[in-house]
Write a protein that holds these residues in place. Structure first.
Motif, PDB file in Angstrom:
ATOM      1  N   MET A  61      31.568  33.996  38.794  1.00  0.00           N
ATOM      2  CA  MET A  61      32.869  34.789  39.151  1.00  0.00           C
ATOM      3  C   MET A  61      32.433  36.389  39.390  1.00  0.00           C
ATOM      4  SD  MET A  61      36.266  34.770  38.993  1.00  0.00           S
ATOM      5  CE  MET A  61      37.189  33.758  38.337  1.00  0.00           C
ATOM      6  N   LYS A  62      32.848  36.825  40.492  1.00  0.00           N
ATOM      7  CA  LYS A  62      32.697  38.316  40.861  1.00  0.00           C
ATOM      8  C   LYS A  62      34.035  39.156  40.676  1.00  0.00           C
ATOM      9  CE  LYS A  62      30.305  39.190  44.432  1.00  0.00           C
ATOM     10  NZ  LYS A  62      29.946  38.886  45.875  1.00  0.00           N
ATOM     11  N   THR A  63      33.787  40.387  39.762  1.00  0.00           N
ATOM     12  CA  THR A  63      34.928  41.032  39.669  1.00  0.00           C
ATOM     13  C   THR A  63      34.766  42.423  40.136  1.00  0.00           C
ATOM     14  OG1 THR A  63      35.794  39.718  38.052  1.00  0.00           O
ATOM     15  CG2 THR A  63      36.508  41.787  38.134  1.00  0.00           C
ATOM     16  N   LEU A  64      35.586  43.112  41.052  1.00  0.00           N
ATOM     17  CA  LEU A  64      35.612  44.545  41.068  1.00  0.00           C
ATOM     18  C   LEU A  64      36.441  45.385  40.578  1.00  0.00           C
ATOM     19  CD1 LEU A  64      34.351  47.046  43.167  1.00  0.00           C
ATOM     20  CD2 LEU A  64      36.322  45.908  44.727  1.00  0.00           C
ATOM     21  N   ILE A  65      35.860  46.164  39.686  1.00  0.00           N
ATOM     22  CA  ILE A  65      36.952  46.920  38.751  1.00  0.00           C
ATOM     23  C   ILE A  65      36.924  48.388  39.345  1.00  0.00           C
ATOM     24  CG2 ILE A  65      37.202  48.202  36.536  1.00  0.00           C
ATOM     25  CD1 ILE A  65      35.212  45.893  35.236  1.00  0.00           C
ATOM     26  N   VAL A  66      38.132  48.931  39.778  1.00  0.00           N
ATOM     27  CA  VAL A  66      38.416  50.198  40.407  1.00  0.00           C
ATOM     28  C   VAL A  66      39.177  51.046  39.386  1.00  0.00           C
ATOM     29  CG1 VAL A  66      39.475  51.482  42.269  1.00  0.00           C
ATOM     30  CG2 VAL A  66      38.850  48.949  42.616  1.00  0.00           C
ATOM     31  N   LEU A  67      38.372  52.262  39.053  1.00  0.00           N
ATOM     32  CA  LEU A  67      38.543  53.002  37.864  1.00  0.00           C
ATOM     33  C   LEU A  67      39.428  54.169  38.418  1.00  0.00           C
ATOM     34  CD1 LEU A  67      34.918  53.658  36.356  1.00  0.00           C
ATOM     35  CD2 LEU A  67      36.724  51.841  35.896  1.00  0.00           C
ATOM     36  N   CYS A  68      40.790  54.066  37.717  1.00  0.00           N
ATOM     37  CA  CYS A  68      41.829  55.013  38.149  1.00  0.00           C
ATOM     38  C   CYS A  68      42.323  55.616  36.816  1.00  0.00           C
ATOM     39  CB  CYS A  68      42.861  54.532  39.258  1.00  0.00           C
ATOM     40  SG  CYS A  68      42.500  53.606  40.527  1.00  0.00           S
ATOM     41  N   ALA A  69      41.691  55.671  35.915  1.00  0.00           N
ATOM     42  CA  ALA A  69      42.185  56.348  34.745  1.00  0.00           C
ATOM     43  C   ALA A  69      41.582  57.434  34.095  1.00  0.00           C
ATOM     44  CB  ALA A  69      42.147  54.958  33.406  1.00  0.00           C
ATOM     45  N   GLY A  70      41.181  58.168  35.217  1.00  0.00           N
ATOM     46  CA  GLY A  70      40.445  59.489  34.580  1.00  0.00           C
ATOM     47  C   GLY A  70      41.585  60.492  34.363  1.00  0.00           C
ATOM     48  N   GLY A  71      42.779  60.462  34.883  1.00  0.00           N
ATOM     49  CA  GLY A  71      43.791  61.618  34.291  1.00  0.00           C
ATOM     50  C   GLY A  71      44.045  62.541  35.526  1.00  0.00           C
ATOM     51  N   THR A 108      38.574  47.481  30.325  1.00  0.00           N
ATOM     52  CA  THR A 108      39.004  46.667  31.162  1.00  0.00           C
ATOM     53  C   THR A 108      38.369  45.309  31.165  1.00  0.00           C
ATOM     54  OG1 THR A 108      39.247  48.586  32.666  1.00  0.00           O
ATOM     55  CG2 THR A 108      39.269  46.248  33.660  1.00  0.00           C
ATOM     56  N   ILE A 109      37.262  45.032  30.790  1.00  0.00           N
ATOM     57  CA  ILE A 109      36.648  43.903  30.826  1.00  0.00           C
ATOM     58  C   ILE A 109      37.496  43.161  29.467  1.00  0.00           C
ATOM     59  CG2 ILE A 109      34.427  42.670  29.843  1.00  0.00           C
ATOM     60  CD1 ILE A 109      33.006  44.823  31.311  1.00  0.00           C
ATOM     61  N   LYS A 110      37.676  43.710  28.526  1.00  0.00           N
ATOM     62  CA  LYS A 110      38.171  42.931  27.420  1.00  0.00           C
ATOM     63  C   LYS A 110      39.687  42.452  27.681  1.00  0.00           C
ATOM     64  CE  LYS A 110      34.736  42.900  24.516  1.00  0.00           C
ATOM     65  NZ  LYS A 110      34.313  41.929  24.059  1.00  0.00           N
ATOM     66  N   ALA A 111      40.381  43.567  28.315  1.00  0.00           N
ATOM     67  CA  ALA A 111      41.881  43.272  28.263  1.00  0.00           C
ATOM     68  C   ALA A 111      41.982  42.413  29.429  1.00  0.00           C
ATOM     69  CB  ALA A 111      42.366  44.736  29.027  1.00  0.00           C
ATOM     70  N   ALA A 112      41.117  41.974  30.647  1.00  0.00           N
ATOM     71  CA  ALA A 112      41.169  41.308  31.802  1.00  0.00           C
ATOM     72  C   ALA A 112      40.506  39.960  31.587  1.00  0.00           C
ATOM     73  CB  ALA A 112      40.894  41.907  32.859  1.00  0.00           C
ATOM     74  N   ASN A 113      39.776  39.785  30.261  1.00  0.00           N
ATOM     75  CA  ASN A 113      38.895  38.550  30.050  1.00  0.00           C
ATOM     76  C   ASN A 113      37.821  38.224  31.240  1.00  0.00           C
ATOM     77  OD1 ASN A 113      40.064  37.947  27.490  1.00  0.00           O
ATOM     78  ND2 ASN A 113      41.659  37.366  28.677  1.00  0.00           N
ATOM     79  N   ILE A 114      37.292  39.516  31.514  1.00  0.00           N
ATOM     80  CA  ILE A 114      36.381  39.381  32.832  1.00  0.00           C
ATOM     81  C   ILE A 114      35.194  38.632  32.414  1.00  0.00           C
ATOM     82  CG2 ILE A 114      34.852  40.531  34.671  1.00  0.00           C
ATOM     83  CD1 ILE A 114      37.120  42.820  34.157  1.00  0.00           C
TER      84      ILE A 114
END
Lengths: 328, 279
Positions: A1-11, A93-99
């Motif tokens: 499984m390949k996941t792309l995480i896009v970080l938009c939580a910098g505020g 994110t990894i934890k929340a989305a069970n990646i």
């Protein structure tokens, strides 16, 4: 499984909203531009990590879902508060989305264009020696050292040690590797205030002897903070030029070489010219159009404003209009 | 002849002599009382042998105005402490392996002498430390209870900080040997951990560069892994030696900031000991 995480939580807030909810001068949503030209279609999952409060205040989750629907299905992870840094955001994110499986991490603070698909452990860099534009706040970037086989030997945040800077896309063959290194780097004894994704990569190279491939982009646009954002906006600004005043009854060739050269460069980099006039003849205007074409200067329009009043206004709202027409 | 003062921390004067044909370092005793100790240190350096690391060769020694001095070759290089700040992360393991092999090369056998030597040191500490807080009392209690006879008695550097390791032409050299109350490679490791784990050299820095912190962590972890792979049973002795080193600094501590720093690190090392005990 390949996941792309896009970080938009910098505020980061620009124009009174999160930077990723702004519109790029070419019309695209910033959050969407972050996944363009990076082979996003090769990922099984694409997850945007945003702040919970931005969903309440700006409908961020709704906007993202609607805007990206045509491109692909995305998932959204909502974090309750600002994290301790980018690596912490990835970890949560990894934890929340069970990646599971491999992950790629993209920051939403710029655009790039890959010419090859990258998998496993990798980082995308920009070669400053061949890049044709300027970079804002270069001291704040991560610098990459690689060998002739493009295997990363070193990475340093905010320290000049090479000509290649990180462009903001990283790959980790095993998400577990990322987690293990991140947790180690979070040891309070070392008190690293803000663990970055680059630090995790450094740790994996140095401690676990992991090999990271360096991929390249020659296309790069940075909007990582307010300064970079406004610089990007400025490069693509619409410029209204009063031809009557600029030429001041002189012939076109009175314009300096320096000005001509600058107009050519900025127009080719995205700046758009609108020329307006009142007192010039049609022959003069035609001559000036030819001059622009001969000098590779791009423009949008010529406008006869039919008034030689010295007063000129920009109106962006009804309030602006009220102000300028007050008393009229 | 040009003579330059070089910085040092030992209380001895260290001068660089630049003659036309020769460049050498002269280390001069800080006092007549210190002469014997400096002589012992010179002997330690002179007799040092290792297949993995080198030492500057001793050229000459003598007395000047009653103060003992010795001359040694000057090695143009950079300390490991300084190099680690910008070292390529992929290169750290190379130096850890060299140091690890050197440490085990020193060897040594278990000795009842260790019990006596450490016992005396700990008793002296208990007397010297006037205002003992809970953390320090707990640390002294642990130190008293520990079985020191498992500590190998062999040869060692005596003060193996990262500042006392020089990289010259890609090779490692040790400088500033110290006579120690007990010679064991375990104490050398503890000294390295004082920097790499406790960040002792950075205690007065408000902010340490993150690149440096990551490299210190990698160095620390690789060194401990190296030791665990060869002699896992010695880990607990290393942590106790580190605890003792930190507590030994307390009587000389004359500012609150350093005392606070030491208390924090002493607490941290006690947790490491607890964790190691559970394994």
């Amino acid at each position: 499984m390949k996941t792309l995480i896009v970080l938009c939580a910098g505020g980061t807030i620009v124009n009174d909203k999160p930077i990723y909810l702004n519109t790029h001068p070419d019309g695209g949503l910033i959050a969407k531009k972050a996944i363009e030209n990076i082979y996003q279609e090769t990922y099984d999952r694409v997850i945007y990590t945003i702040l919970d409060r931005e969903c309440y205040e700006y409908d961020a989750d709704v906007i993202l879902s609607n805007e990206l629907r045509a491109t692909r299905e995305i998932e959204i992870v909502r974090l309750e508060e600002l994290t301790k840094g980018p690596a912490d955001t990835v970890y949560k994110t990894i934890k929340a989305a069970n990646i599971e499986g491999s992950i790629a991490i993209r920051d939403s603070l710029g655009s790039m264009e890959l010419t090859e698909r990258l998998e496993g452990n990798f980082i995308v860099g920009l070669n400053l020696l061949t890049y044709n534009d300027s970079i804002q706040r270069i001291k704040s970037k991560g610098f990459i050292v690689a060998n002739e086989q493009n295997i990363v030997l070193d990475f340093m945040e905010k320290r000049f040690c090479s000509d290649i800077i990180s462009a903001g896309l990283y790959g980790f063959k095993k998400g577990d590797d990322f987690i293990e290194s991140y947790l180690r780097l979070s040891d309070p004894a070392y008190n690293i205030p803000r663990v970055s994704v680059g630090h995790v990569m450094e740790h994996l190279i140095g401690y676990k002897d992991r090999k990271f491939k360096l991929g390249y982009t020659q296309v790069f646009e940075d909007w990582g903070d307010q300064i970079a954002w406004y610089e990007m906006q400025r490069k693509r600004a619409t410029v209204f030029i009063d031809l009557d005043s600029m030429l001041a009854n002189k012939k076109i060739d009175a314009l300096s070489e320096k000005t001509i050269k600058k107009m050519r460069i900025v127009s080719q980099n995205g700046m758009r010219f609108v020329f307006y006039y009142a007192g010039m003849t049609q022959d003069s205007i035609a001559e000036f159009r030819r001059f622009l074409v001969d000098n590779d200067i791009e423009y949008i329009a010529f406008i006869d404003r039919k008034s030689q009043s010295k007063e000129k206004y920009f109106v962006n709202s009804e309030e602006d209009f009220d102000k300028i027409t007050l008393g009229l | 002849m040009q003579i330059t003062n070089m910085s040092g921390f030992s209380g001895c004067k260290v001068l660089l002599y630049d003659d036309e044909n020769l460049l050498f370092v002269r280390k001069i005793s800080g006092s007549i009382e210190y002469n014997n100790r400096l002589q012992l240190q010179m002997e330690k350096q002179k007799n040092f042998k290792s297949a993995f690391v080198g030492v500057p060769a001793i050229i000459d020694s003598g007395f000047d105005n009653g103060l003992f001095y010795f001359d040694m070759e000057f090695l143009q290089g950079i300390t490991l402490a300084e190099k680690l700040k910008t070292m390529r992360v992929g290169d750290i393991h190379k130096y850890v392996e060299i140091l690890g092999e050197f440490l085990f090369e020193q060897g040594g056998n278990n000795s009842e002498m260790a019990v006596e030597s450490f016992g005396r040191k700990i008793d002296q500490l208990s007397n010297d430390l006037k205002n003992k807080n809970e953390t320090v009392c707990e640390a002294l209690g642990l130190l008293k209870k520990h079985d020191w006879k498992m500590l190998p008695c062999g040869t060692c550097h005596g003060d193996l900080t990262l500042e006392n390791i020089i990289i010259h032409d890609g090779n490692l050299y040790l400088i500033d040997f110290l006579d120690s109350f007990f010679d064991s490679w375990v104490l050398d490791v503890a000294t390295m951990l004082q920097d790499a784990r406790c960040l002792w050299s950075f205690r007065n820095n408000d902010k340490v560069n993150n690149n440096t912190l990551v490299r210190m962590m990698i160095f620390n972890d690789l060194l401990l892994d190296f030791i665990k792979n060869k002699q896992p049973d010695k880990m607990i002795d290393i942590y106790f030696a580190l605890l003792l080193k930190l507590v030994r600094i307390l009587p000389y501590c004359n500012d609150d900031k350093t005392e606070l720093f030491l208390n924090e690190k002493i607490g941290m090392v006690m947790k490491m000991i607890e964790k190691e005990d559970q394994l």
